[in-house]
Design an enzyme around this catalytic site. Sequence first.
Site, PDB file in Angstrom:
ATOM      1  CB  CYS A 136      21.057  31.708  -7.264  1.00 21.54           C
ATOM      2  SG  CYS A 136      20.993  32.222  -5.546  1.00 21.54           S
ATOM      3  CB  CYS A 139      22.330  29.607  -4.322  1.00 26.49           C
ATOM      4  SG  CYS A 139      20.807  30.528  -4.501  1.00 26.49           S
ATOM      5  CG  ASP A 140      24.889  27.905  -6.942  1.00 27.81           C
ATOM      6  OD1 ASP A 140      24.623  27.175  -5.964  1.00 27.81           O
ATOM      7  OD2 ASP A 140      24.164  28.001  -7.941  1.00 27.81           O
TER       8      ASP A 140
END
Length: 327
Positions: A136, A139-140
């Site tokens: 992701c 997300c990261d």
Amino acid sequence: MTERSHVKLLIIGSGPAGYTAAVYASRAMLEPMLIQGMQPGGQLTITTEVENWPGETEIQGPELMVKMEAHALAMGADVVTDMVTRLDLSSRPFTAECDSGRVVRADAVILATGAQARWLGLPSEEKYKGFGVSACATCDGFFYRNREVIVIGGGNTAVEEALFLTKFASKVTLVHRRDSLRAEKILQHRLLNHPKVEVIWNHELAEVTGAETPMGVSGAVLRNLLDGSTRQVAADGIFVAIGHAPASELVKDQLELHNGGYVKVEPGSTRTSIPGVFAAGDLTDHVYRQAVTSAGMGCMAALDAEHFLAAQDGVETAPEQLVASIA
Ligand code: NDP
């Protein structure tokens, strides 16, 4: 309303299919309960720009899902933050047991649990998950400011993730197992013309390399699929974006599945192999897998469920009559 233990219609999942089913079922006075699952809003909450939702030239995925939830709530749906951990479809009413201990019985169920990111299955991938290996970018990605990253895959997800990562990373290397991308042409154009992006064709990820203390990724061993040779590429992060698998765990021993785990529905409907159980969205669709097609199937599932419940009550209504009454 969330304390109800028996509902006419239970919707499991909170992506476009689930929320659309909730809107239609609410308007049909079925007072549906929708259980959101572990990732409320589903896959669109971990994407960035969505440019193909009709009516929105560009909208952030999370914002679109917030709007869909608000729409379902405004229509009267009972939206519950919980996760179904066990579903018994052996007799009606069907029984759903949730993570919180909640038990709900339902006369009909719409399954809209979507799909989850697939992994390559390499031991080194498993070892560094959360320590430099991710599925992701949204997300990261932030952790890779001025660093080098690798993205694996050649579909829309891989290309979108790679483009998103260019906002942070100093270099993004996309590794694809063939010599052409599956992603939409417009995305390919953006990727191939981006100054921070390099594409390595005809290669696969053979191994993630890294350190133990502190735990972290240092690069990847890539295998050339044309001649079998390997090469080491340095990177601080590796993003695996090789598609999705249907989230059919809850029903895999109870419903007919096909094409590697997708819930099978009767052609042209959302009816599964058990009467009263309907499926919509990525859980059942291995072909289109778009937010807008999922939403369309969510609508169909609500109409199919309404038809089923009306027949149980002795009121025969064909889906086409329901469409006329809801519109
Ligand atoms: P896809 O199935 O479209 O693509 C998966 C990619 O990963 C393919 O390029 C495939 O290679 C590659 N791949 C699969 N398995 C392996 C493996 N074991 N090793 C190496 N590479 C592998 O998945 P996506 O997640 O990209 O997209 C899923 C669906 O969601 C699609 O319908 C897509 O259009 C849609 N989507 C739409 C978006 C949008 O419209 N904005 C955004 C994101 C997704 P190969 O090409 O060789 O098969």
